[in-house]
Motif scaffolding. Structure first.
Motif, PDB file in Angstrom:
ATOM      1  N   ILE A 123      39.731  48.503  41.884  1.00  0.00           N
ATOM      2  CA  ILE A 123      40.621  47.780  40.987  1.00  0.00           C
ATOM      3  C   ILE A 123      41.449  48.744  40.142  1.00  0.00           C
ATOM      4  N   PHE A 166      43.587  47.881  44.867  1.00  0.00           N
ATOM      5  CA  PHE A 166      44.381  47.369  43.749  1.00  0.00           C
ATOM      6  C   PHE A 166      44.673  48.434  42.690  1.00  0.00           C
ATOM      7  N   ALA A 172      48.698  46.627  44.711  1.00  0.00           N
ATOM      8  CA  ALA A 172      48.340  45.677  43.652  1.00  0.00           C
ATOM      9  C   ALA A 172      49.433  44.634  43.475  1.00  0.00           C
ATOM     10  N   TYR A 175      49.221  42.296  46.629  1.00  0.00           N
ATOM     11  CA  TYR A 175      48.003  41.560  46.970  1.00  0.00           C
ATOM     12  C   TYR A 175      47.171  41.067  45.779  1.00  0.00           C
ATOM     13  N   SER A 176      47.553  41.400  44.551  1.00  0.00           N
ATOM     14  CA  SER A 176      46.722  40.993  43.415  1.00  0.00           C
ATOM     15  C   SER A 176      47.539  40.278  42.343  1.00  0.00           C
ATOM     16  N   THR A 179      45.510  43.252  39.121  1.00  0.00           N
ATOM     17  CA  THR A 179      44.768  44.436  39.605  1.00  0.00           C
ATOM     18  C   THR A 179      43.263  44.199  39.696  1.00  0.00           C
ATOM     19  N   HIS A 181      42.001  40.340  40.334  1.00  0.00           N
ATOM     20  CA  HIS A 181      41.919  39.120  41.147  1.00  0.00           C
ATOM     21  C   HIS A 181      42.975  39.139  42.254  1.00  0.00           C
ATOM     22  N   PRO A 182      42.562  38.837  43.470  1.00  0.00           N
ATOM     23  CA  PRO A 182      43.538  38.772  44.561  1.00  0.00           C
ATOM     24  C   PRO A 182      44.439  37.548  44.427  1.00  0.00           C
ATOM     25  N   GLY A 186      46.217  38.443  49.023  1.00  0.00           N
ATOM     26  CA  GLY A 186      44.988  39.219  48.896  1.00  0.00           C
ATOM     27  C   GLY A 186      43.775  38.478  49.415  1.00  0.00           C
TER      28      GLY A 186
END
Length: 201
Positions: A123, A166, A172, A175-176, A179, A181-182, A186
């Motif tokens: 993350i 992430f 990030a 896909y998030s 940074t 939670h997707p 994601g």
């Protein structure tokens, strides 16, 4: 792959009630695997340790007929500063001990269930800081997961060591959400990684 009852134990990455995305990784897996039944045992913010909706305690809710279980956890133990402890701990007041207790009890109570542990992607610092209150990093909890799952011969999908990172700004952003939670893309990427892992284990 014939799955009768798929169960997903987890935190906010798995908890559909938080409405962070439109489709979660387990929704994709259910679509692909077509199990007869599905059970979702996820609580946002929960830890493996005892303090926050313990996964070790919630594992008692796993149905007897569950034949495939994914456990997606550990990131909140790092981010919410749960004591790490050390390998060999067995009490759920440390991360090592709670993870030991979690796996030991599941394997004892559900010997016929295929169990997979999933640790979160690396993350960034948009949600949790790089170090917690103990001065520990995500990598320290990742190492604990690797050690305890290996001790119990539980297949461990380390998303931390996957391409989905992430902590890399470009990934990030794609896909998030924050940074940690997707987002929808994601969640789909995670679903593919889990599906591929389960197929070869």
């Amino acid at each position: 792959m014939q799955i009768q009852h798929y169960c997903a134990l987890g935190d906010s990455i798995t908890d559909r009630r938080n409405q962070l995305v439109s489709k979660w990784y387990q929704d994709w897996l259910v679509e692909w695997w077509q199990p007869a039944k599905t059970s979702l045992l996820a609580v946002s913010g929960s830890t493996v340790c005892a303090e926050f909706d313990s996964m070790a305690a919630r594992s008692r809710m796993i149905p007897d007929d569950c034949d495939l279980l994914t456990i997606y956890g550990g990131i909140n133990d790092f981010g919410r500063s749960q004591p790490l402890g050390r390998f060999g701990d067995t009490l759920n007041t440390t991360f090592y001990g709670a993870l030991d207790q979690l796996l030991r009890s599941i394997l004892r109570e559900h010997p016929q269930t295929a169990v997979y542990f999933i640790s979160h992607v690396r993350i960034g610092t948009g949600f949790f800081p790089a170090t917690n209150q103990f001065g520990l990093q995500q990598a320290d909890y990742e190492q604990a997961i690797a050690q305890v799952t290996a001790a119990y011969a539980v297949p461990h999908l380390s998303l931390y060591h996957s391409w989905l990172n992430f902590a890399t700004p470009s990934l990030a952003e794609r896909y998030s959400l924050d940074t940690l939670h997707p987002n929808d893309a994601g969640q789909l990427a995670i679903a593919h990684l889990i599906d591929d892992f389960v197929k070869i284990h």
